[in-house]
Enzyme design. Sequence first.
Site, PDB file in Angstrom:
ATOM      1  N   HIS A  53     -43.650  -2.743 -38.374  1.00  0.00           N
ATOM      2  CA  HIS A  53     -43.744  -2.635 -37.009  1.00  0.00           C
ATOM      3  C   HIS A  53     -45.222  -2.486 -36.755  1.00  0.00           C
ATOM      4  CE1 HIS A  53     -43.266  -0.595 -32.816  1.00  0.00           C
ATOM      5  NE2 HIS A  53     -44.247   0.131 -32.952  1.00  0.00           N
TER       6      HIS A  53
ATOM      7  N   TYR B 225     -41.326   9.265 -23.598  1.00  0.00           N
ATOM      8  CA  TYR B 225     -40.032   9.094 -23.940  1.00  0.00           C
ATOM      9  C   TYR B 225     -39.024   9.714 -22.793  1.00  0.00           C
ATOM     10  CZ  TYR B 225     -41.415   7.102 -28.526  1.00  0.00           C
ATOM     11  OH  TYR B 225     -41.843   6.429 -29.273  1.00  0.00           O
TER      12      TYR B 225
ATOM     13  N   ASP C  74     -46.107  -1.752 -29.140  1.00  0.00           N
ATOM     14  CA  ASP C  74     -45.234  -0.652 -29.104  1.00  0.00           C
ATOM     15  C   ASP C  74     -45.162  -0.009 -27.454  1.00  0.00           C
ATOM     16  OD1 ASP C  74     -43.773   1.604 -30.628  1.00  0.00           O
ATOM     17  OD2 ASP C  74     -45.161   2.690 -29.451  1.00  0.00           O
TER      18      ASP C  74
END
Length: 312
Positions: A290, A235, A128
Amino acid sequence: MNVRSVRLRVTAPKPPLETDISLLSLDEARSTSRVVNEVRLHAVVAGDPDDPLVVLLHGFPEFWYGWREQIEPLVEDGYRVVIPDQRGYNLSEKPRAVREYRLPALSRDVAELIASEGRERAHVVGHDWGGVVAWDLAYRYPERVDHLGIVNAPHPTAYRQQLLSNPEQLKRSWYAMTFQLPWLPERLCRYDDFRLLEHALRGTAAEGTFTERELSSYRRAWRRDGALRGSLNWYRALARYPPETRRDPLEQPTLVIWGADDVALVPELGPESVRFCERGRLERLPETSHWVVHERPSETTALVCDHLSGAD
């Protein structure tokens, strides 16, 4: 008139329990603290300090604990293992400013962490966001990375291309856009004992992947002061300070492990990412989400060990 005094009993909130190596019963592992790139990082280390070094990088919303199943097998296979809580997470330092989470700073953290082990180079494996840092590290500090391992983290240029050309990937990236808002994402993530973050794990993985005991450990890490802000700032920084587009192929031997049922990333990103590697190898895992490292821990470890041994 008698006046009776009333003594109020104020109970301070209990601090979260420890989220260091005491979570596990591994005699060969310990927690340590390193100051790198002007921030203090907590890391779990295991194995002989003279063995080849492997650095494992976690993603959102995890911490070092996400790689717990890989520690003992890698040590038994003859590696020194270092797993940091990356900046903004769990027991590591959590700068307030968004700019402190720019990708060059995150990569430099890892480069200096490798140097703190007295090493010139290390094998680096990331999942990730940890994979995003690993991609950037391999470009920015190629002399520091021996073998590169990526687990469900797209090459940045491949991801950008899919965002611009594939409406499905744009749709799947809605949450990253929501995270750009100030303060509200932190409040939403904290609501109802971190229900949203719990769903990000349990709700997108195969049934039974994350136990209640494991989620309890994650909640402790999320409760750390500044942890939600720090992890969400990754982010925000990527959007405000986008990295340069790299199209030149990476020279390091690179393994990309890709769970085919990732709800956040389209399956095309696996092969598209490998195209940016001179010596790339793609391992697609069907019926895997994921959360490859959790759903297929033994297979992940076997693939990584095979890759690091040079059998690529």
